[in-house]
Design a protein around this motif. Sequence first.
Motif, short mmCIF file in Angstrom:
data_model
loop_
_atom_site.label_atom_id
_atom_site.label_comp_id
_atom_site.label_asym_id
_atom_site.label_seq_id
_atom_site.Cartn_x
_atom_site.Cartn_y
_atom_site.Cartn_z
N ILE A 1 -4.75 4.36 8.03
CA ILE A 1 -4.99 4.61 6.60
C ILE A 1 -5.75 5.83 6.26
N GLN A 2 -5.93 6.49 7.07
CA GLN A 2 -6.58 7.99 6.98
C GLN A 2 -5.54 8.99 6.40
N LYS B 1 -4.13 3.92 0.47
CA LYS B 1 -4.83 3.95 1.76
C LYS B 1 -5.96 4.97 2.03
N PRO B 2 -5.83 6.18 1.97
CA PRO B 2 -6.85 7.25 1.91
C PRO B 2 -7.93 6.89 1.23
N GLY C 1 0.81 -1.19 0.13
CA GLY C 1 0.11 0.17 0.02
C GLY C 1 0.93 1.36 0.14
N CYS C 2 0.05 2.43 -0.15
CA CYS C 2 0.83 3.59 -0.25
C CYS C 2 -0.16 4.75 0.40
N GLU C 3 0.48 6.02 0.02
CA GLU C 3 -0.17 7.06 0.80
C GLU C 3 -1.27 7.59 -0.61
#
Lengths: 125, 838
Positions: B550-551, B529-530, B524-526
Amino acid sequence: MEAILEKYKSIAEGDVSVWFKVTTVDEFPEDGGLCIKYKDKQIAVFNFTRKNKWYACQNVCPHKMEMVLSRGMLGDSEGIPKIACPMHKKTFSLETGENLNGDLDAIATYPVKIKDGFVFVGFEE
Amino acid sequence: MKTIIVIGNGMVGYKFCEKFVKKTSKENFKVIVFGEEPRPAYDRVHLSAFFKNSDAKALELAPINWYSDNAIELISNQRITDIHRATKTITTVSDKEYSYDYLVLATGSSAFVPPIKGTEKKGVFVYRTIEDLEGMLSYADEIKKKNPNAKAAILGGGLLGLEAGKAVMDMGLEPHIVEFAPKLMPRQLDMRSSQVLQLKLESMGLNIHLSKATNQILGNGSITGMEFGEDDVLDVEMLVISAGIRPRDELAKTCDLEMGVRGGIVVNNKMQTSDPTIFAIGEVALYNQMIYGLVAPGYEMAEVAVDQILGDTTIMSADIDMSTKLKLIGVDVASFGDPFMPASKGHSILFEDKTKSLYKRINVSHDGKKLLGGILVGDASDYNMLHQIFLNGMAIPENPEELILGSRGEGGSSFGSAMDLPDSAQICSCENVTKGDICNPILEGECSSYEDIVSCTKAATGCGGCKPMVVDLVNETLKSLGKEVKETICEHLDYSRQELYGIIKIKQLKNYNEVLDACGKGDGCEICKPLVASIFASLYNDTANKEDVIQDSNDKFLANIQRNGTYSVVPRIPGGEITPEKLIVIGEVGKKYNLYTKITGGQRIDLFGAELNDLPAIWKELIDAGFESGHAYGKSLRTVKSCVGSTWCRYGMDESISFAIELEDRYKGLRSPHKLKGGVSGCIRECAEARGKDFGVIAVEGGWNLYVAGNGGATPKHALLLAEQIDNETCIKYLDRFLMYYIRTAAPLMRTAAWLDKLEGGIEQLKKIVVEDSLNLATELETEMQFLVDAYECEWKQAIESEETKKRFKHFANSDDRDDNLVFVPMREQNMPKHWEN
Ligand code: SRM
Ligand SMILES: Cc1cc2nc3c(=O)[nH]c(=O)nc-3n(C[C@H](O)[C@H](O)[C@H](O)COP(=O)(O)OP(=O)(O)OC[C@H]3O[C@@H](n4cnc5c(N)ncnc54)[C@H](O)[C@@H]3O)c2cc1C
Ligand code: SF4
Ligand code: FES
């Protein structure tokens, strides 16, 4: 400003002379991080549960010199574990400290070890 | 270490820096750039865009910190006055001296002002810098106030003059183009094409005066007119001179560099001047005895100079392509290669249709095999292809007229797609990018989208003329690989948001790891995730407290992160209505925690500068007094703005405050692809600016009008009418359907206006879906929305009630200390963060 960065130098596992006991493993969120204080340093420590690994780095982001990296988001870029700064999403390798999406200076990284349910971060002094 | 000094931070001076940074490790060189203008280099080619929005930042070629980030010292607002070759030093206007090993002159040119009496009068402008445009804008405002029918003239009917003419017209002045030659764009057009263009421009409202020599500029202090012959006078209150350029070669005179008879600093094909340690590039350089007033040759010169300094052998092309396409003005004009070609070199094929303002000319070699040049007026859609055929010397059809007439007389063009071009074809001339540079990285799997290609080749970032061709090449190449052309989320999830939304819903996935295991890869990554967090929220109305890791930055701490790492606190104030008691509570909390307070643009109050450690205590006090989270941090409903309506207003047709509060309470906490804002106005005077919102309700005779998909922000859009004269209940029903359909189908971070733009069929289609229920979805959408509404919980209340969640709000895990790195400075009677140093 540069004075802040002076404090943070990457340390290899072999050069550790002090294993600083931080707190218990279960204080840490899964796949998340916290900031810890060691002497006058702020260190971000990450529990990368999905990879089953722990990482530590300086808390200060070299982009705007704010103490925020521990509040960032974990992830990977083609297998390299990374942390994304919460301010402007600059990303840094948690292994080498290298800035993966720009040409900022690398951040300092520190060894982490887990023993008897406690988290330890390695320093030189 | 060697020092390179660049004089001039214009388009070409900047390009030099950019190419330099790309090609070398900076340790061996120190680069200092001097610019006379007050701001860093900007896009002069698109200068006219400034008239639309006065946004100088948007024109910047790179933000100011790009220079320091790349170890380049930029000294703006500082003219260089002398070069001393003997000591290899330069002097600035404030008399400071700097030494150089290499000197690069990129001083560009200035507008040529012909020696006509009166050009110093007020109201006479040139068209070159942002300051020139600012001057024109404020002068135009002034004269329009006195005379709403004021006229303005442009001296010069060339490429730039026509652009200026259109700009003046857009400013609300009556435009007059005055040209000395008997035709428009004398360098690019022949007589007949000029006539076609003239008719077209006149039909658009531009007045054209050809073969006019200006004797003097009339007026006492300020311009009132232009005099041509004795009785030949044109009354104008403003004049823009666009009569050509003059190289800014004054520095060469201070140090005896070789110059051309009519100006310009002589350079060889290495861009060296007569002193081999001094280079000249861009519009100041005289190469092949020519000054090239276009960016593409300037950029090539920048590249040659960089390579030469670094010891490479790159040299400047012998022939410079001067093909041009006129931009912005609402009529297509282009010329390429040799537009005028004499009969001795080949023959021309012409097509003209004055009723349609069409003119096309191509010049073909005697043997009929090569395209040598041409002119297009009225329809330049084939310009890119023709230009490519010319540049690459490609074979042309046996009947060359097919190139302009199409193979079956009308319509269908006779050349295939851009894919037929050779790999060496130069697609982007500003950045010298070939077809191969674009297609190969895709074929080799290094790039997979238009954005990838733009960021790795910089194609289409100059004048932008090649963009359609780049898009075609990218899409065609992707298709040739059997790849569907679609936007995927990131390297971990190979789906669009809408597809992923469907998968998560069907498989009932409930946390991030389940999603990644079920249909993704890696960790995953930025980006993803959001995005997954937002889908969970839309499906289950999870608050951001569930899986905080993950927010997105702001959601994670339920507050907007500020410049210095502190946070802002925005309690919900539905519809902007608040009691004096509650105002006092906000005031007291602000005082106690030393917060900067401000009324926001959303009819509520923001408290800035809260430290992470204090957030739970601050929110406890607010919640105890009856406040809830305002979700100012979330991609979710922000505010429903209201006007006082029939409660107090003498014009009010309905209870707009009550309805705004009802709507805000209904949709509060609703998480969506982007933020959502609403407004309710009590009558068509529209004091709540409802039509500037994602949904807006306006009271009219017989009910409410419902508007959707508007916004303010970067690209303002008025909301469009979805239904008329409906009652409260119907309004809510339609809103439920509209919002839910948007949440289901929009791309990440896409506001409703952009989403509606992309929806096939637009507002009419949306009406069918929402009002007529053409997709038979209405009940499903309403049920889903009701579920989300019922699942609402104040996430700050959740956060402070759980010891576990509260732990998140500590700066240190092993100490109660606060962040000792924080510095506040006083600002009027409050505090603000200390400014960033870089
Ligand atoms: C506080 C406020 C400015 C103020 O002092 O008045 C504000 C502050 C921010 N706005 Fe805004 N906007 C504020 C009203 C607006 C308005 C006016 C309005 O709502 O009527 C607009 C134009 C209307 C609109 O959105 O259609 C507005 C258009 C934006 C945009 C551009 C959105 C767009 O679609 O183009 C952004 C950027 C974004 O969201 O990606 C933005 C983003 C931001 C962010 C969240 C930037 C960030 O991520 O940190 C700022 C957070 C400040 C903070 O730390 O709390 N803000 N922003 C206003 C808070 C309103 C509130 O009570 O919640
Ligand atoms: C309105 C407009 C539209 C245009 N449209 C197009 C187009 O569609 N296509 C196209 O190819 N070209 C177009 N051009 C031309 C294009 O902008 C120029 O070719 C390009 O900007 C030249 O770059 P340069 O760096 O040589 O000069 P400039 O961009 O003029 O930069 C030179 C800089 O050097 C500074 N300077 C000068 N002397 C000194 C000194 N002694 N000390 C310090 N600084 C100094 C100047 O202030 C200036 O900032 C257009 C130009 C204008 C004005
Ligand atoms: S306009 Fe909005 S986003 Fe921009 S600086 Fe102001 S508050 Fe911040
Ligand atoms: S401060 Fe970290 S990315 Fe800007």
